[in-house]
Design an enzyme around this catalytic site. Structure first.
Site, mmCIF file in Angstrom:
data_model
loop_
_atom_site.group_PDB
_atom_site.id
_atom_site.type_symbol
_atom_site.label_atom_id
_atom_site.label_comp_id
_atom_site.label_asym_id
_atom_site.label_seq_id
_atom_site.Cartn_x
_atom_site.Cartn_y
_atom_site.Cartn_z
ATOM 1 N N CYS A 67 -21.946 -57.565 -62.161
ATOM 2 C CA CYS A 67 -22.726 -56.455 -61.641
ATOM 3 C C CYS A 67 -24.147 -56.457 -62.210
ATOM 4 O O CYS A 67 -24.866 -57.440 -62.089
ATOM 5 C CB CYS A 67 -21.964 -55.156 -61.925
ATOM 6 S SG CYS A 67 -22.452 -53.732 -60.958
ATOM 7 N N HIS A 68 -24.544 -55.359 -62.863
ATOM 8 C CA HIS A 68 -25.887 -55.250 -63.421
ATOM 9 C C HIS A 68 -26.061 -56.044 -64.716
ATOM 10 O O HIS A 68 -27.150 -56.056 -65.287
ATOM 11 C CB HIS A 68 -26.241 -53.774 -63.662
ATOM 12 C CG HIS A 68 -26.528 -53.027 -62.404
ATOM 13 N ND1 HIS A 68 -25.546 -52.682 -61.504
ATOM 14 C CD2 HIS A 68 -27.694 -52.562 -61.889
ATOM 15 C CE1 HIS A 68 -26.088 -52.029 -60.493
ATOM 16 N NE2 HIS A 68 -27.387 -51.941 -60.694
#
Length: 193
Positions: A118-119
């Site tokens: 993800c991030h």
């Protein structure tokens, strides 16, 4: 053979992306040290649950308190076989910490397996290790991957991508694929009788 892994977490890391990999890696017999800058073993970080419930982006709800089990100040990259970077909002501020970026670069330079979801790609980009590589991430991080000189791997949300010792995925629905690929890069073998 058991591996020793480092997990970089922070406040408002994504709940599933912190808890599930931590528990999965422990389940297969690895040692995982979860750390956060300016915190020690026994301290906690707040997590957030990010969900896809019909809005144009994910929603955020309170998650659990995640207890750290190692002191950030005691991290020595030479003691570890691999690195895990969960997503959520934590990478946004963790990437501002010079020691975090140094740790990521040291793992990369040593060719040790790195798993980011993800991030988490925000930390990889800030550390400058994506040039010439392909990397998956939450789609909103695609511009950062590209600006860091990487190629964004646009894959299904439940898939993962491996480029050498770098294993990345777009979000928590990819946990089975992401963890399976990371374990393969680590050399972990799971046999069914």
């Amino acid at each position: 053979m058991s591996k020793k892994l480092l997990m970089l977490v922070g406040d408002y890391a994504e709940d599933y992306e912190t808890m599930v990999p931590f528990q999965t890696l422990l389940t297969v017999g690895h040692v995982v040290h979860a750390v956060c800058p300016d915190k020690k073993a026994g301290d906690t970080v707040a997590t957030a649950i990010h969900d896809f419930d019909g809005a144009q982006t994910y929603s955020e709800k309170p998650g659990h308190r995640f207890t750290l089990n190692h002191d950030f100040d005691q991290v020595n990259v030479n003691d570890y076989d691999g690195l895990v970077i969960p997503g959520g909002r934590a990478p946004e501020y963790l990437r501002l910490n010079d020691r975090i970026l140094e740790i990521v670069r040291q793992f990369d330079e040593a060719g040790k397996p790195i798993a980011a979801v993800c991030h988490g790609a925000q930390i990889l980009a800030a550390a400058g290790i994506l040039k010439g590589r392909s990397c998956s991430a939450y789609p909103a991080c695609a511009p950062e991957v590209r600006l860091a000189g990487g190629t964004y791997a646009d894959i299904a949300i439940d898939q993962a991508h491996t480029d050498g010792h770098l294993v990345t995925a777009p979000a928590w629905p990819a946990h089975p694929a992401w963890m399976a690929q990371f374990l393969a890069v680590l050399g972990t073998r799971i046999e069914h009788a």
